[in-house]
Scaffold this motif. Structure first.
Motif, mmCIF file in Angstrom:
data_model
loop_
_atom_site.group_PDB
_atom_site.id
_atom_site.type_symbol
_atom_site.label_atom_id
_atom_site.label_comp_id
_atom_site.label_asym_id
_atom_site.label_seq_id
_atom_site.Cartn_x
_atom_site.Cartn_y
_atom_site.Cartn_z
ATOM 1 N N ASP A 128 0.845 -1.190 0.000
ATOM 2 C CA ASP A 128 0.000 0.000 0.000
ATOM 3 C C ASP A 128 0.881 1.241 0.000
ATOM 4 O O ASP A 128 2.107 1.162 0.188
ATOM 5 N N MET A 129 0.262 2.400 -0.224
ATOM 6 C CA MET A 129 0.975 3.671 -0.249
ATOM 7 C C MET A 129 0.164 4.709 0.509
ATOM 8 O O MET A 129 -1.064 4.756 0.375
ATOM 9 N N HIS A 130 0.842 5.507 1.303
ATOM 10 C CA HIS A 130 0.217 6.616 2.034
ATOM 11 C C HIS A 130 1.023 7.881 1.747
ATOM 12 O O HIS A 130 2.220 7.928 2.048
ATOM 13 N N PHE A 131 0.354 8.895 1.194
ATOM 14 C CA PHE A 131 1.070 10.082 0.773
ATOM 15 C C PHE A 131 0.384 11.365 1.228
ATOM 16 O O PHE A 131 -0.838 11.446 1.286
ATOM 17 N N MET A 132 1.217 12.372 1.518
ATOM 18 C CA MET A 132 0.750 13.751 1.619
ATOM 19 C C MET A 132 0.965 14.381 0.258
ATOM 20 O O MET A 132 2.090 14.377 -0.266
ATOM 21 N N LEU A 133 -0.101 14.938 -0.290
ATOM 22 C CA LEU A 133 -0.059 15.529 -1.617
ATOM 23 C C LEU A 133 -0.841 16.834 -1.629
ATOM 24 O O LEU A 133 -1.599 17.124 -0.693
ATOM 25 N N GLN A 134 -0.667 17.576 -2.686
ATOM 26 C CA GLN A 134 -1.501 18.751 -2.873
ATOM 27 C C GLN A 134 -2.959 18.304 -2.921
ATOM 28 O O GLN A 134 -3.303 17.309 -3.564
ATOM 29 N N ARG A 135 -3.826 19.019 -2.227
ATOM 30 C CA ARG A 135 -5.234 18.623 -2.140
ATOM 31 C C ARG A 135 -5.868 18.454 -3.524
ATOM 32 O O ARG A 135 -6.646 17.513 -3.745
ATOM 33 N N GLU A 136 -5.521 19.328 -4.455
ATOM 34 C CA GLU A 136 -6.092 19.234 -5.796
ATOM 35 C C GLU A 136 -5.699 17.932 -6.483
ATOM 36 O O GLU A 136 -6.482 17.368 -7.256
ATOM 37 N N ALA A 159 -7.081 1.549 -12.812
ATOM 38 C CA ALA A 159 -6.756 0.209 -13.303
ATOM 39 C C ALA A 159 -5.921 -0.588 -12.315
ATOM 40 O O ALA A 159 -5.907 -1.820 -12.361
ATOM 41 N N GLN A 160 -5.222 0.110 -11.394
ATOM 42 C CA GLN A 160 -4.258 -0.595 -10.552
ATOM 43 C C GLN A 160 -4.467 -0.448 -9.045
ATOM 44 O O GLN A 160 -4.058 -1.329 -8.291
ATOM 45 N N VAL A 161 -5.065 0.651 -8.602
ATOM 46 C CA VAL A 161 -5.217 0.849 -7.160
ATOM 47 C C VAL A 161 -6.589 1.431 -6.831
ATOM 48 O O VAL A 161 -7.260 2.024 -7.679
ATOM 49 N N GLU A 162 -6.972 1.254 -5.577
ATOM 50 C CA GLU A 162 -8.149 1.935 -5.046
ATOM 51 C C GLU A 162 -7.660 3.140 -4.261
ATOM 52 O O GLU A 162 -6.693 3.060 -3.517
ATOM 53 N N VAL A 163 -8.344 4.266 -4.443
ATOM 54 C CA VAL A 163 -7.921 5.536 -3.852
ATOM 55 C C VAL A 163 -8.821 5.880 -2.669
ATOM 56 O O VAL A 163 -10.042 5.901 -2.796
ATOM 57 N N PHE A 164 -8.208 6.166 -1.516
ATOM 58 C CA PHE A 164 -8.956 6.533 -0.312
ATOM 59 C C PHE A 164 -8.467 7.890 0.202
ATOM 60 O O PHE A 164 -7.460 7.960 0.924
ATOM 61 N N PRO A 165 -9.123 8.997 -0.157
ATOM 62 C CA PRO A 165 -8.763 10.281 0.447
ATOM 63 C C PRO A 165 -9.087 10.228 1.940
ATOM 64 O O PRO A 165 -10.162 9.769 2.333
ATOM 65 N N LEU A 166 -8.178 10.692 2.790
ATOM 66 C CA LEU A 166 -8.335 10.502 4.226
ATOM 67 C C LEU A 166 -8.608 11.794 4.996
ATOM 68 O O LEU A 166 -9.618 11.908 5.674
ATOM 69 N N PHE A 167 -7.723 12.775 4.920
ATOM 70 C CA PHE A 167 -7.967 14.030 5.634
ATOM 71 C C PHE A 167 -7.111 15.136 5.037
ATOM 72 O O PHE A 167 -6.111 14.885 4.363
ATOM 73 N N HIS A 168 -7.526 16.377 5.301
ATOM 74 C CA HIS A 168 -6.815 17.546 4.793
ATOM 75 C C HIS A 168 -5.777 18.020 5.815
ATOM 76 O O HIS A 168 -5.908 17.786 7.012
ATOM 77 N N ILE A 169 -4.761 18.701 5.305
ATOM 78 C CA ILE A 169 -3.685 19.219 6.148
ATOM 79 C C ILE A 169 -3.458 20.682 5.776
ATOM 80 O O ILE A 169 -3.190 21.002 4.611
ATOM 81 N N ALA A 170 -3.553 21.562 6.744
ATOM 82 C CA ALA A 170 -3.441 23.004 6.497
ATOM 83 C C ALA A 170 -2.002 23.403 6.186
ATOM 84 O O ALA A 170 -1.054 22.754 6.643
ATOM 85 N N PRO A 171 -1.812 24.469 5.410
ATOM 86 C CA PRO A 171 -0.450 24.931 5.077
ATOM 87 C C PRO A 171 0.414 25.202 6.296
ATOM 88 O O PRO A 171 1.635 24.953 6.264
ATOM 89 N N PRO A 178 3.351 25.854 2.445
ATOM 90 C CA PRO A 178 3.066 25.920 1.011
ATOM 91 C C PRO A 178 1.905 26.872 0.729
ATOM 92 O O PRO A 178 1.168 27.254 1.644
ATOM 93 N N GLN A 179 1.732 27.218 -0.517
ATOM 94 C CA GLN A 179 0.662 28.133 -0.913
ATOM 95 C C GLN A 179 -0.671 27.423 -1.095
ATOM 96 O O GLN A 179 -1.678 28.061 -1.405
ATOM 97 N N VAL A 180 -0.676 26.110 -0.927
ATOM 98 C CA VAL A 180 -1.883 25.308 -1.169
ATOM 99 C C VAL A 180 -2.158 24.406 0.027
ATOM 100 O O VAL A 180 -1.278 24.149 0.851
ATOM 101 N N GLU A 181 -3.384 23.911 0.114
ATOM 102 C CA GLU A 181 -3.740 22.937 1.149
ATOM 103 C C GLU A 181 -3.308 21.554 0.695
ATOM 104 O O GLU A 181 -3.273 21.253 -0.499
ATOM 105 N N SER A 182 -2.958 20.729 1.655
ATOM 106 C CA SER A 182 -2.535 19.364 1.362
ATOM 107 C C SER A 182 -3.614 18.370 1.784
ATOM 108 O O SER A 182 -4.583 18.727 2.446
ATOM 109 N N ALA A 183 -3.412 17.118 1.408
ATOM 110 C CA ALA A 183 -4.325 16.050 1.810
ATOM 111 C C ALA A 183 -3.531 14.764 1.962
ATOM 112 O O ALA A 183 -2.494 14.574 1.312
ATOM 113 N N PHE A 184 -4.018 13.901 2.822
ATOM 114 C CA PHE A 184 -3.391 12.593 3.043
ATOM 115 C C PHE A 184 -4.259 11.551 2.366
ATOM 116 O O PHE A 184 -5.492 11.567 2.498
#
Length: 265
Positions: A128-136, A159-171, A178-184
């Motif tokens: 599995d993979m868990h990432f902090m990414l730009q919310r967009e 085609a390869q993975v199921e995506v589970f957005p979990l929670f937002h992280i403030a700048p 950063p200039q944008v909000e993040s998400a896990f």
């Protein structure tokens, strides 16, 4: 004090509440093969290592590598791989650890999408993979057909993975902010293929062509790859646009073309 370097896209996480929430969400267990991408100043590294006893990390910044390898830092059990993660081969590491890998990271925004595609190419060794990414980016990953967020990344992931957005992280949880909000987000490889896909390369080529000219109809965007008759043969409307087509429909078109002996240009 090690400062964030813009060329590496570094934003160091410092919020202890978010760090705890991330580690609780990943829930690493002793003996698991956990790999952290971009450990930075070890904010997440330390609690991950405490939970699983052994940790691999991929880092490119030599100053940070020196910090992570310094015995006084107190990170016994951490193995740091000095490498550009976009070129890092995770397969030998999985063989060495004798199990599939759990990948975690606060990904630099400037390489997040190509890095995800790089990992998809090695999905057979990833648990599995868990990432902090730009919310967009997370919104695009999980988008449904028909909306503006739905795109190439959405279809390729489906085609390869199921995506589970979990929670937002403030700048403000990062330094510098950063200039944008993040998400896990959590990505889990499908236990079984969600739809037939006999040729991943052809599927990827069709998706890339369709979204490369997303304002055009399928008839025009796929010119040279699929004719109008091919599009109609799998029940699609040649006047539809890329964002209106669900992942299984792209796969059906790829299968149809493959049955006709299609060659990827």
């Amino acid at each position: 004090m090690i400062v964030a370097r813009k060329r590496f896209g570094q934003n160091f996480l410092h919020d202890q509440g978010i760090i705890r929430r991330i580690v609780q969400t990943v829930a690493p267990r002793p003996g698991e093969a956990v790999v952290e991408i971009g450990p930075g100043r070890a904010a997440i590294t330390r609690p991950l290592l405490a939970a699983c006893g052994q940790l691999d990390a991929v880092e490119i910044d030599r100053d940070l590598i020196a910090l992570l390898r310094d015995p006084d830092t107190g990170l016994d059990g951490l193995t740091v791989h000095e490498a550009d993660v976009l070129r890092f081969d995770f397969r030998p590491l999985a063989r060495e650890r004798k199990q599939s890998l759990r990948v975690v990271g606060n990904l630099p925004y400037n390489i997040s999408t190509p890095l995800i595609f790089h990992l998809l190419d090695q999905i057979e060794v990833i648990q599995d993979m868990h990432f902090m990414l730009q919310r967009e980016v997370v919104e695009r990953m999980a988008a449904a057909p028909g909306g503006g967020d739905y795109g190439r990344l959405t279809v390729m992931l489906a085609a390869q993975v199921e995506v589970f957005p979990l929670f937002h992280i403030a700048p403000g949880c990062f330094t510098p902010a950063p200039q944008v909000e993040s998400a896990f987000v959590r990505l889990v490889p499908h236990a079984r293929p969600p739809f037939p896909l006999p040729d991943k390369a052809l599927y990827a080529r069709l998706v890339s062509a369709a979204f490369g000219q997303r304002r055009k109809t399928l008839r025009n965007a796929l010119k040279g790859l699929a004719g109008e008759a091919d599009i109609r043969a799998v029940g699609l409307d040649p006047t539809a646009r890329a964002e209106q087509i669900a992942p299984p429909q792209y796969a059906a078109l790829a299968s149809h073309l493959l049955s006709l002996g299609a060659v990827i240009p």
